[in-house]
Design a protein around this motif. Sequence first.
Motif, mmCIF file in Angstrom:
data_model
loop_
_atom_site.group_PDB
_atom_site.id
_atom_site.type_symbol
_atom_site.label_atom_id
_atom_site.label_comp_id
_atom_site.label_asym_id
_atom_site.label_seq_id
_atom_site.Cartn_x
_atom_site.Cartn_y
_atom_site.Cartn_z
ATOM 1 N N LYS A 64 0.862 -1.314 0.057
ATOM 2 C CA LYS A 64 -0.075 0.000 0.086
ATOM 3 C C LYS A 64 0.961 1.408 0.015
ATOM 4 O O LYS A 64 1.701 1.586 0.814
ATOM 5 C CB LYS A 64 -0.968 -0.090 1.262
ATOM 6 C CG LYS A 64 -1.820 1.250 1.289
ATOM 7 C CD LYS A 64 -2.697 1.458 2.143
ATOM 8 C CE LYS A 64 -3.781 2.732 1.905
ATOM 9 N NZ LYS A 64 -4.693 2.902 3.050
ATOM 10 N N ALA A 98 4.804 6.930 2.148
ATOM 11 C CA ALA A 98 4.808 5.749 2.854
ATOM 12 C C ALA A 98 4.292 4.434 1.983
ATOM 13 O O ALA A 98 3.569 4.708 1.289
ATOM 14 C CB ALA A 98 4.067 5.349 4.152
ATOM 15 N N VAL A 150 3.954 0.181 2.690
ATOM 16 C CA VAL A 150 3.906 -0.918 3.720
ATOM 17 C C VAL A 150 3.404 -1.998 2.984
ATOM 18 O O VAL A 150 2.513 -2.176 1.948
ATOM 19 C CB VAL A 150 2.527 -0.688 4.801
ATOM 20 C CG1 VAL A 150 2.309 -1.991 5.599
ATOM 21 C CG2 VAL A 150 2.807 0.506 5.696
ATOM 22 N N THR A 152 6.691 -4.665 6.149
ATOM 23 C CA THR A 152 7.775 -3.634 6.238
ATOM 24 C C THR A 152 7.113 -2.212 5.877
ATOM 25 O O THR A 152 6.310 -2.076 4.953
ATOM 26 C CB THR A 152 9.131 -3.844 5.238
ATOM 27 O OG1 THR A 152 9.480 -4.897 5.718
ATOM 28 C CG2 THR A 152 9.910 -2.668 5.446
ATOM 29 N N ARG A 153 7.351 -1.148 6.786
ATOM 30 C CA ARG A 153 6.810 0.212 6.352
ATOM 31 C C ARG A 153 8.167 1.013 5.979
ATOM 32 O O ARG A 153 9.129 1.164 6.888
ATOM 33 C CB ARG A 153 6.289 0.765 7.717
ATOM 34 C CG ARG A 153 5.952 2.267 7.619
ATOM 35 C CD ARG A 153 5.290 2.494 9.050
ATOM 36 N NE ARG A 153 4.701 4.028 8.988
ATOM 37 C CZ ARG A 153 5.772 5.021 9.368
ATOM 38 N NH1 ARG A 153 7.078 4.850 9.676
ATOM 39 N NH2 ARG A 153 5.284 6.461 9.443
#
Lengths: 221, 377
Positions: free
Chosen positions: B321, B334, B336, B363-364
Amino acid sequence: MAPRTDPADLTAVVVDDHPAVRAGVAYWLSAGVPPVTMVAEGEDVRVAWLGEGAEADVVVLDLNLGGPVPALGDLRRLVEAGRRVVVYSMRADDGIALQCLDLGALSYLTKAESASHLVEAVHAAAWDKPYTPPSLAGALAGDRSERRPTLSSRETEVLVEWFQSESKEFVAHRLGIAASTVNSHLERIRIKYAQTGREASTKAALVARAIQDGLIGVDDL
Amino acid sequence: MTEPTSGTRSYLFADQVFPVLRIILLAIVTLVQTVLCGVPLLANHDVYDPAWVADAAFVVLALVGAACAPWVLRGRPLPAAVALPGTAVSLLAAAAATWTVPPDLHFSEVDWSFGLVGWHLFLLLAERVAVLIAALCLHVVISLGLFVVPGPPDRGAVGSGMIFLVSIIAFQFAVVVVVWVLHRRAERVGELAAERDRLRTGQALAEQRRLDHRQRFAGQLGATLPLLAGMADGTLDLRAPGTLQRVTLAATQLRRLFAENDDVPDPLVHELSACVDVAERRGLDVSLGVSGETVPVPTAIRRELTGPVITALSLARSRAKVTLLRAADDVRVAVVADSGTIDSATSGSHGTVVAWYSHGQHTRMEARWRPEPIRLT
């Protein structure tokens, strides 16, 4: 309309101009835990005012009923009649989402969001509770309007992380808090929003519910 | 000396032709006044009535020529403050001089001022053709008036006067036509020069843009070229996961680079969409969420923000995302994704901070930019 106290026989009316969407929503709601029965459905908002639709606990309302103009007037009339409305829209428009909250909608979801968010939003609405899906969290985090309430830095971070990750467990881990605390923050933010802008019976019910649940004290008002 | 600009419409003639023309006119005025006018004035001095007025008019006209000389000799056009009063003074002096001529000697060589003042008017009004024509016409009308007013002239005087008048006026009006044509040419040449300057500027800008693009592409192609070389000479194993990831990374970088050159109202969203598009083509399930109003982000910063997005998407296994959030003074991009565990790290440059964080299989990555530099925590 009196708030629900038992989880049995939850009902909803679905207003959407696409039959396939109505069928899909009915299926998702019936598969939820607890299940929600769709007692009426149609492409016109009249189904929410007549027969069984008028008695349904929650109204799932598509904002674009066959035209480009969002049905904000229909939303306002339903809210003024004390109906609990969950807006379900094609449009991922921050301005419209914030406007719907201001009018008294209990939740605003885009159709790109998964079934679980819709079911959770309907469940929450039946108990006079707000539900903030990730896209709405983004709209609240990016809200630059003058009448926006003051949020604490932790509340803002919860909104942003929830918007970014769509996982409350991930947000809780990131911020070092419990998943239930993430929910409390989201709910408290919505209570703050409910206390701004125009008055609506659903907003008052939402604040009353928060006090009843011990989420906020009377002194916080 | 400054380079002529396109805004100076007739700079070529104004700068080169008219200074020469003015010097020639000054020479003509001096020569005509000294030789063709001074001699008859002295020779017929007792004819003028009163003679001192004729002398004064001669001196005044000489002074007008002298007053023009400083500008003419420096190659400058006469300012209006000199040209227009000079014109009025010349016309009055000419009228006074003609008034002293006995009626039967009008338009003869005794009427010395008639032809001379025409040259004065040329000298004074070379840049003002419309005023020049008006002044010449006024001069003719005044002279004719002074010729007719004292009484009806006899037929012989009229005939010889007209021949004198026409011979001088025809010549001077022919010169007016030449000056007018020169002006028209000057304007046309000025327009052409301005057009040429515009074209040259456009060419220079296009060349600069081309160099910018080349430079930018060269910088961004750094990772792609060795990859293409390795594929071409067969030294790269295309089935290796590492190679696939490098190819994905390079493809997304190129796609983002192309998006950077598009003229769109919201470049950052456009470039993120390009990154998402490439990831989706790879079979990844990617969603893009955008919130907050558009804020201007410089190109260099956009690269800083989208670069880590490309990396994060290349690491994703099946789902990601991508989000863009624009608050009042904060831009946060960002990703994720289910990339497996990646070491947490924070880095930053040019006012951006990039943070990686892993939890479980997710993982972000967040790249954050504030117009004000932010402190690493």
